[in-house]
Design a protein around this motif. Structure first.
Motif, PDB file in Angstrom:
ATOM      1  N   UNK A   1       0.839  -1.191   0.000  1.00 55.84           N
ATOM      2  CA  UNK A   1       0.000   0.000   0.000  1.00 55.84           C
ATOM      3  C   UNK A   1       0.872   1.238   0.000  1.00 55.84           C
ATOM      4  N   UNK A   2       0.332   2.315  -0.543  1.00 52.41           N
ATOM      5  CA  UNK A   2       1.028   3.591  -0.505  1.00 52.41           C
ATOM      6  C   UNK A   2       0.122   4.644   0.111  1.00 52.41           C
ATOM      7  N   UNK A   3       0.736   5.649   0.683  1.00 54.21           N
ATOM      8  CA  UNK A   3      -0.024   6.747   1.273  1.00 54.21           C
ATOM      9  C   UNK A   3       0.470   8.057   0.687  1.00 54.21           C
ATOM     10  N   UNK A   4      -0.398   8.701  -0.074  1.00 55.45           N
ATOM     11  CA  UNK A   4      -0.089  10.039  -0.585  1.00 55.45           C
ATOM     12  C   UNK A   4      -0.610  11.059   0.429  1.00 55.45           C
ATOM     13  N   UNK A   5       0.214  12.029   0.775  1.00 57.54           N
ATOM     14  CA  UNK A   5      -0.161  12.965   1.837  1.00 57.54           C
ATOM     15  C   UNK A   5       0.163  12.366   3.186  1.00 57.54           C
ATOM     16  N   UNK A   6       1.255  11.612   3.217  1.00 59.23           N
ATOM     17  CA  UNK A   6       1.552  10.846   4.434  1.00 59.23           C
ATOM     18  C   UNK A   6       1.964  11.715   5.608  1.00 59.23           C
ATOM     19  N   UNK A   7       2.320  12.973   5.357  1.00 63.65           N
ATOM     20  CA  UNK A   7       2.767  13.822   6.459  1.00 63.65           C
ATOM     21  C   UNK A   7       1.614  14.523   7.183  1.00 63.65           C
ATOM     22  N   UNK A   8       0.410  14.382   6.660  1.00 63.70           N
ATOM     23  CA  UNK A   8      -0.752  14.973   7.332  1.00 63.70           C
ATOM     24  C   UNK A   8      -1.326  14.026   8.367  1.00 63.70           C
ATOM     25  N   UNK A   9      -2.351  14.471   9.053  1.00 59.77           N
ATOM     26  CA  UNK A   9      -2.931  13.639  10.112  1.00 59.77           C
ATOM     27  C   UNK A   9      -3.667  12.419   9.563  1.00 59.77           C
ATOM     28  N   UNK A  10      -4.276  12.565   8.404  1.00 62.55           N
ATOM     29  CA  UNK A  10      -4.876  11.383   7.780  1.00 62.55           C
ATOM     30  C   UNK A  10      -3.806  10.364   7.435  1.00 62.55           C
ATOM     31  N   UNK A  11      -2.686  10.866   6.943  1.00 66.72           N
ATOM     32  CA  UNK A  11      -1.590   9.988   6.551  1.00 66.72           C
ATOM     33  C   UNK A  11      -0.990   9.241   7.726  1.00 66.72           C
ATOM     34  N   UNK A  12      -0.734   9.928   8.805  1.00 66.65           N
ATOM     35  CA  UNK A  12      -0.108   9.264   9.943  1.00 66.65           C
ATOM     36  C   UNK A  12      -1.073   8.259  10.588  1.00 66.65           C
ATOM     37  N   UNK A  13      -2.365   8.560  10.524  1.00 68.64           N
ATOM     38  CA  UNK A  13      -3.336   7.615  11.085  1.00 68.64           C
ATOM     39  C   UNK A  13      -3.440   6.371  10.187  1.00 68.64           C
ATOM     40  N   UNK A  14      -3.377   6.580   8.881  1.00 73.88           N
ATOM     41  CA  UNK A  14      -3.336   5.431   7.965  1.00 73.88           C
ATOM     42  C   UNK A  14      -2.101   4.578   8.267  1.00 73.88           C
ATOM     43  N   UNK A  15      -0.971   5.243   8.466  1.00 78.19           N
ATOM     44  CA  UNK A  15       0.233   4.467   8.791  1.00 78.19           C
ATOM     45  C   UNK A  15       0.032   3.647  10.070  1.00 78.19           C
ATOM     46  N   UNK A  16      -0.561   4.276  11.095  1.00 79.54           N
ATOM     47  CA  UNK A  16      -0.794   3.563  12.363  1.00 79.54           C
ATOM     48  C   UNK A  16      -1.573   2.269  12.123  1.00 79.54           C
ATOM     49  N   UNK A  17      -2.534   2.315  11.208  1.00 77.29           N
ATOM     50  CA  UNK A  17      -3.364   1.147  10.944  1.00 77.29           C
ATOM     51  C   UNK A  17      -2.663   0.144  10.043  1.00 77.29           C
ATOM     52  N   UNK A  18      -2.022   0.644   8.986  1.00 76.27           N
ATOM     53  CA  UNK A  18      -1.431  -0.268   8.011  1.00 76.27           C
ATOM     54  C   UNK A  18      -0.158  -0.929   8.552  1.00 76.27           C
TER      55      UNK A  18
END
Lengths: 342, 342, 342, 342
Positions: free
Chosen positions: A3-20
């Protein structure tokens, strides 16, 4: 799967990282940014030191990605999604770019050029509990807004059962500050927001047409609502308080039963008992949407309260729930968090 | 003039002390308590060390008091007011005991025996801006509730001008935690409330009939409202968001003008400009009620936002404003605080 | 007397306005800014609507001002003070520009060019309780920093009585976020600071030499300290916890007595009883500095806790106290606030 | 394996439930209480509705439990542990009852009768990173206090390497309010603590001897410290700021390297880079202890900052880490949370 996260430095991005990071079927998770390429992700967010010290990358060089999560400001997804789709990458877009089917609505409420209508038509609206079957087959998923998620889940049974006077709907919504993102400004300056409560954009918030679009579909006719967001001095959490004139009298107990039946196969929606109302802290860090309600006999109105964690069920959590559905996995995969309390 | 404070150890009491300590026409301020007699006031509240180290006294021994402020739990004032009146002491009651004219309403909403109706009839309802003339002649003053103050000041012009569909009124109210008083309990435990937001008593809060009583008088007919309070993680401040269906279309600008005219002689009510909405922090520590509004042409509703400091205009501040009026002083006496910001 | 405020749009500026607006001997208060000239002050701060709607002005056109308060970023005062002095305007500078007598120290800790030493020599250091006599005759007043005020008042009796091992002094300081000013940035972004606590600049904060300069004077020899500031999730308040090895054993009671005697003529310093320690909320909105302490017999150390409101005794409040002294008025003039609690 | 939680209605208990609910080797988790037996756990904590609706039970009827976690007030474990041990149940005690080896110390600091010394001797002190081998063989595990965990992990390398002047150690500790538990009182009342910061029990906190006991063991001689706790307006998090006079000069970089080496096999301890200091939010919800430090050449002191989530590494998280070790599992089992940020 990668998986990839575009906009990973925002709060949505960091929360996606926490889950993934702990998602069992996701092998790699690549972090993309438009602005801070090259530096380690843990330099942006020291709390992931030792966990994710990979460098931030440019999405143009994305390779080997199966699903791309886009958690970027308005406009990014409209441009990026067709490029990714062409490469055969599934897109889960957390922005508002693909949510409104009519480009005129987007342009009116967002004040910018809309994505082409063929793309918004192709995008499946990812309100998981409602559109589960369509989501399973989606290649482009438009993840709902935080306010619309809490509002629509709280209203769906009433609307779908034709119990609501659709001209009477008022949504008084309250959000924690993380919903405003990580970009600093006077409007999110600590000393200005702490010990403070404010209303903003009454009748003008861009989530209004998103809610109306879905309600209108359920009501099989145009629905216009009053929607008023407020900013509350806390980081996470949304509470929507909704007022609906009922077509016919119904008891609180009976309406709660009907809600419970409506959501009986939905692991992330919980219906409270009579007299018990949900609090935002009761879902913090989890993907739950908790709903309580009361029928006020004096006024003939139902008052419905729904809470979510705006970064979870209101953003990254629902995105992962949809990611699970799109891949044929149990929708709870990687999301079995007990809320963090207190 | 000498003033006394019954219930001086509560938050209403300490806020009254803050105001009366520097009130130019108040010579002495005596602190009464039912529970902690004998100890110094500064032992209860170390922040008044060196300022008020007098012992707490028993109200039964009250002497030489011209005006008694009662900031005590329900039931105290109903018993105490007749005794004080008999001694020729003016009473300013901050509790709900004397606010509802019909004892049946009190008993239904408060769940306890009402004060005799002759006493509630004798009590003047102290919404200063509206009842100024009656207040000047009052000997028993019933100070409005915090929620009713913010609600009624926000609705008065619309109701008095017959612009509102009186069956449509919805008040979504949000309060800081100090409104719950100083008595400790799980419901006000720091770790439970911090980073949390909750709705409580929807359609059942005891301030509902107080608001309806006044609206009904203005509307010259019975008015039933939806009133939903929320608890917000901050200490001070109330914001009421009110939804009213308008009888006739009117522009935001024109409605704001009409509000501004309505309150033009009221130093503590401030009307915002179009597009500007008040925040609770903008009145902290002051006696102001700030009001902003928007007419939503899409729905034909006015959305009105009013903010107060619940311990000031919502309690002690308005009580002192009324004290000034009852004594023929400028109503701003001792209340000229600039809000404390940030 | 007319007063002016340079840097009026910052938090120091708005707090000065709050005090001067009701100061009995201050006729007019003129608001200056370098950045937002022309607009009304109430557009920057809506909470002063109807109170101060005057336009913001350019300090170069200052006229008819008797005292100028400078609450601006580093560097402004160094340039502005000589110009104002030449016009015969008294200056009260709230910045750090004039506090350090040795320009080398300023340049080392502030990382910028220092003001000329003749100007820093001319400036009286405005720690009101200690330098009262010099302040009465000052034309240029350098108002102490927030951390130094809480630190120095907490240490003065020990140092002046030669009871401290001057090589042992450790100051662990904690501040609310308003001390960081109104300029927005990630470091003061609500979601980053809320529910968070951090240490910053340990051993490197620019208030360190200011504290050492004064301690060295009292100790009649160079004093080097450990000073560690922390950022606490609240808006106002500073608590300094100080650790000092005692030269001779002394009891807690006896040391408290000696503090009480030391400050017996100082209306804004309050010494707590044994076992009672001050809390920041107990001075909020007021000019008090409250001090508690314990002598720990196990270690031979005194642990001293001092609290102030950083915007009051730590900035605007002490500035007005000094303004009063410079003008021969009672130093409490316009400062008789009871702390706002809760 | 089946686990039980005594004191399940407290904050330690609910955090243990959060972890054990998803712990892969824990089949059942039974909730015990002394006070609220019979009711469902989800009635006490609605946020676990649908997840844990089992009734609360009496520990006297405990059956089929392999490991019992005790998260109860002082005194409970001293009585309960021998009974459970006799039944062959392993005990992990989160209270202070078994931490101090000398009963005199317990009685002096806790003000109550100590557990028999044979029991405190049998209990292994569960500072996981330091006592890992002993913990693997423990049947009775005494889980460290929250303050001692953050303090000892921050000091261990310095002490074990004999780099510290052991008479110079000062620990200035700051905690969120959840450390005070769920029992309501004025001291944890929202309006009293919000926007407030206070020192409490300086030199008198019961965690002082626990820290000293361990430091003395490392130093091979008695160590006496200054320990001062503070209460910070946030729910979770502890930051300890520690001051230590160094025996020999060492650079910040070199000392950080030595820390990094010391903890290189410890997955839950992270050492920051020079100039980077940990913040409490950076470990929220996780079992990490993050450490940063600076050697101040001016004073010859090291200033060390360590942060933990007081309910995780400071209580339930470390308890589960020890549970893993006692059972021969990877110590990260069920603890691989990325910190929740923001």
């Amino acid at each position: 799967m990668n998986a990839g996260i575009v906009g990973s430095t925002g709060y949505g991005g960091i929360e996606l990282y926490r889950l993934l990071a702990n998602h069992p079927y996701t092998e790699k998770c690549i972090m993309y940014t438009s602005s801070q390429q090259g530096g380690a992700y843990s330099e942006v967010y020291p709390h992931v030191s030792d966990l994710m010290d990979d460098p931030l990358r440019d999405v143009e060089e994305a390779e080997g990605i199966d699903t791309m999560f886009i958690a970027a400001p308005p406009g990014v997804s409209a441009e990026l999604t067709p490029l990714l789709s062409k490469k055969g990458i599934r897109v889960i877009d957390l922005s508002g770019d693909l949510r409104l089917k009519k480009s005129g609505e987007y342009e009116k409420w967002y004040g910018r050029t809309a994505a082409p209508e063929e793309m918004t038509e192709a995008a499946v609206y990812g309100l998981s509990e409602i559109n589960r079957e369509k989501i399973r087959n989606a290649d482009i998923l438009s993840n709902p807004g935080c306010y619309p998620t809490a509002s629509l889940l709280g209203l769906a049974p009433l609307l779908k059962h034709q119990q609501a006077d659709t001209g009477s709907i008022i949504i008084d919504a309250k959000s924690g500050v993380s919903g405003a993102g990580r970009k600093a400004g006077l409007g999110t300056h600590y000393s200005e927001l702490n010990e403070n409560l404010k209303v903003y954009k009454p009748g003008e918030h861009q989530h209004t047409p998103e809610i109306e679009q879905q309600l209108s579909e359920w009501a099989a006719g145009p629905v216009t609502i009053s929607f008023t967001p407020h900013l509350v001095p806390m980081t996470r959490g949304i509470l929507t308080t909704m007022y609906v004139q009922l077509n016919e009298p119904v008891s609180t107990e009976s309406l709660l039963d009907s809600y419970r039946t409506f959501y009986e196969n939905d692991p992330f929606v919980r219906i409270r008992k009579p007299g018990n109302y949900p609090q935002t802290k009761e879902v913090t860090g989890s993907n739950f949407c908790d709903i309580g309600l009361k029928v006020d006999e004096r006024t003939g109105r139902a008052v419905i309260a729904a809470v979510i964690d705006n970064l979870m069920k209101g953003a990254a959590g629902q995105a992962v729930q949809n990611y699970n559905l799109m891949n044929g996995w149990d929708e709870r995969t990687g999301l079995k968090f007990v809320p963090m309390y207190p």
